[in-house]
Design a protein around this motif. Sequence first.
Motif, PDB file in Angstrom:
ATOM      1  N   ARG A   1      10.691   4.791  -7.128  1.00  0.00           N
ATOM      2  CA  ARG A   1      11.591   4.806  -5.916  1.00  0.00           C
ATOM      3  C   ARG A   1      11.322   3.755  -4.957  1.00  0.00           C
ATOM      4  N   ARG A   2      10.016   3.313  -4.774  1.00  0.00           N
ATOM      5  CA  ARG A   2       9.603   2.166  -3.683  1.00  0.00           C
ATOM      6  C   ARG A   2       9.724   1.022  -4.303  1.00  0.00           C
ATOM      7  N   THR A   3      10.479   0.705  -5.532  1.00  0.00           N
ATOM      8  CA  THR A   3      10.342  -0.630  -6.194  1.00  0.00           C
ATOM      9  C   THR A   3      11.352  -1.619  -5.170  1.00  0.00           C
ATOM     10  N   CYS A   4      10.902  -2.966  -5.225  1.00  0.00           N
ATOM     11  CA  CYS A   4      11.472  -3.914  -4.445  1.00  0.00           C
ATOM     12  C   CYS A   4      13.072  -3.758  -4.463  1.00  0.00           C
ATOM     13  N   PRO A   5      13.700  -3.450  -3.313  1.00  0.00           N
ATOM     14  CA  PRO A   5      15.244  -3.830  -3.329  1.00  0.00           C
ATOM     15  C   PRO A   5      15.661  -5.064  -3.381  1.00  0.00           C
TER      16      PRO A   5
ATOM     17  N   PRO B   1       0.692  -1.124  -0.132  1.00  0.00           N
ATOM     18  CA  PRO B   1      -0.207   0.148   0.078  1.00  0.00           C
ATOM     19  C   PRO B   1       0.874   1.018   0.199  1.00  0.00           C
ATOM     20  N   HIS B   2       0.401   2.187  -0.709  1.00  0.00           N
ATOM     21  CA  HIS B   2       1.199   3.360  -0.948  1.00  0.00           C
ATOM     22  C   HIS B   2       0.170   4.719  -0.659  1.00  0.00           C
ATOM     23  N   LYS B   3       0.847   5.897  -0.225  1.00  0.00           N
ATOM     24  CA  LYS B   3      -0.125   6.875   0.182  1.00  0.00           C
ATOM     25  C   LYS B   3       0.210   8.332  -0.711  1.00  0.00           C
TER      26      LYS B   3
HETATM   27  C1  HEM Z   1       9.761 -13.044  -5.905  1.00  0.00           C
HETATM   28  C2  HEM Z   1      10.294 -12.301  -4.934  1.00  0.00           C
HETATM   29  C3  HEM Z   1       9.701 -11.012  -4.545  1.00  0.00           C
HETATM   30  C4  HEM Z   1       8.528 -10.179  -4.963  1.00  0.00           C
HETATM   31  C5  HEM Z   1       7.783 -10.711  -5.971  1.00  0.00           C
HETATM   32  C6  HEM Z   1       8.440  -9.100  -4.179  1.00  0.00           C
HETATM   33  C7  HEM Z   1       7.903  -8.019  -4.727  1.00  0.00           C
HETATM   34  C8  HEM Z   1       7.560  -6.881  -3.902  1.00  0.00           C
HETATM   35  C9  HEM Z   1       6.774  -5.534  -4.249  1.00  0.00           C
HETATM   36  C10 HEM Z   1       5.664  -5.932  -4.930  1.00  0.00           C
HETATM   37  C11 HEM Z   1       7.140  -4.681  -3.308  1.00  0.00           C
HETATM   38  C12 HEM Z   1       6.413  -3.320  -3.134  1.00  0.00           C
HETATM   39  C13 HEM Z   1       6.825  -2.207  -4.238  1.00  0.00           C
HETATM   40  C14 HEM Z   1       6.010  -1.117  -4.369  1.00  0.00           C
HETATM   41  O1  HEM Z   1       4.842  -1.015  -3.916  1.00  0.00           O
HETATM   42  O2  HEM Z   1       6.142  -0.397  -5.245  1.00  0.00           O
HETATM   43  C15 HEM Z   1       8.259  -5.003  -2.517  1.00  0.00           C
HETATM   44  C16 HEM Z   1       8.848  -4.196  -1.596  1.00  0.00           C
HETATM   45  C17 HEM Z   1      10.166  -4.550  -0.917  1.00  0.00           C
HETATM   46  N1  HEM Z   1      10.788  -5.675  -1.003  1.00  0.00           N
HETATM   47 FE1  HEM Z   1      10.402  -7.331  -2.428  1.00  0.00          FE
HETATM   48  N2  HEM Z   1       9.760  -8.837  -3.591  1.00  0.00           N
HETATM   49  C18 HEM Z   1      10.527 -10.024  -3.475  1.00  0.00           C
HETATM   50  C19 HEM Z   1      11.648 -10.491  -2.945  1.00  0.00           C
HETATM   51  C20 HEM Z   1      12.205  -9.781  -1.877  1.00  0.00           C
HETATM   52  C21 HEM Z   1      13.441 -10.052  -1.312  1.00  0.00           C
HETATM   53  C22 HEM Z   1      14.261 -11.175  -1.516  1.00  0.00           C
HETATM   54  C23 HEM Z   1      13.760  -8.996  -0.381  1.00  0.00           C
HETATM   55  C24 HEM Z   1      14.781  -8.764   0.725  1.00  0.00           C
HETATM   56  C25 HEM Z   1      16.058  -9.270   0.430  1.00  0.00           C
HETATM   57  C26 HEM Z   1      12.593  -7.869  -0.700  1.00  0.00           C
HETATM   58  C27 HEM Z   1      12.618  -6.838   0.163  1.00  0.00           C
HETATM   59  C28 HEM Z   1      11.832  -5.621  -0.085  1.00  0.00           C
HETATM   60  C29 HEM Z   1      11.578  -4.523   0.646  1.00  0.00           C
HETATM   61  C30 HEM Z   1      12.718  -4.026   1.803  1.00  0.00           C
HETATM   62  C31 HEM Z   1      10.749  -3.881   0.312  1.00  0.00           C
HETATM   63  C32 HEM Z   1      10.070  -2.379   0.497  1.00  0.00           C
HETATM   64  C33 HEM Z   1      11.011  -1.408  -0.037  1.00  0.00           C
HETATM   65  C34 HEM Z   1      10.364   0.176  -0.142  1.00  0.00           C
HETATM   66  O3  HEM Z   1       8.986   0.438   0.444  1.00  0.00           O
HETATM   67  O4  HEM Z   1      11.077   1.176  -0.193  1.00  0.00           O
HETATM   68  N3  HEM Z   1      11.882  -8.385  -1.445  1.00  0.00           N
HETATM   69  N4  HEM Z   1       8.695  -6.391  -2.943  1.00  0.00           N
END
Ligand code: HEM
Length: 182
Positions: free
Chosen positions: A124-128, A58-60
């Motif tokens: 900018r908030r893509t998954c890191p 969720p975003h705001k």
């Molecule tokens: C198939 C695996 C993964 C998928 C499909 C996925 C997908 C996502 C998605 C959809 C978001 C939100 C992006 C947005 O709202 O724009 C997100 C955020 C995040 N993901 Fe992932 N993710 C995966 C694996 C990982 C892994 C392996 C890590 C860490 C090692 C991780 C760490 C994070 C973090 C910290 C955020 C928050 C970023 C922020 O809000 O700035 N994710 N991810």
Amino acid sequence: MTELMRQPDKMSRIRDEIRSLIGENKHVQESDISRLPYLQAVVKETFRLHPAGPFLVPHKAVSDVEINGYMVPKDAQILVNVWASGRDPCTWVESDAFMPERFLDHNIDYRGKDFELIPFGAGRRTCPGLPLAHRMVHLMLATLIHNFGWELEIKSKEIDMNEKFGLTLQKAIPLRAVPTKL
Ligand code: HEM
């Protein structure tokens, strides 16, 4: 794995691709991923139909903003329905079908530049964790298929494809598959 078990010809196609590149006695390495186009297409097709985060996170809105004629007021909570955009028939031919081949002739990728496929979000908030997830998903899937045959635990039953929606998307009834010797 579920989609591949429903279409054994596609399971065999990945296994043949991996075997012809790597052979039978070596393990799949990270560095092999870029040379396995059908494996990559299967992963893209899986993220299209079954995104792990169906509404992203969720975003705001930080201020009032107008997008394509729609007013989004400050502080509104925004959910991006990537589950729906991944199945949009205006974008995808036979949008509900699992057809990895659709990606073989196209450069569409899920790193956030092609908005029709954003299972990791964009901007900018893509998954890191994307670089790690990209490597792990390809490596795990390739290793499972390279080393084992796969059979349903209960062969007579159709695979249930219902999904359970939440912050993450899961199969309503988990896949139960049995590894077999190749
Ligand atoms: C198939 C695996 C993964 C998928 C499909 C996925 C997908 C996502 C998605 C959809 C978001 C939100 C992006 C947005 O709202 O724009 C997100 C955020 C995040 N993901 Fe992932 N993710 C995966 C694996 C990982 C892994 C392996 C890590 C860490 C090692 C991780 C760490 C994070 C973090 C910290 C955020 C928050 C970023 C922020 O809000 O700035 N994710 N991810």
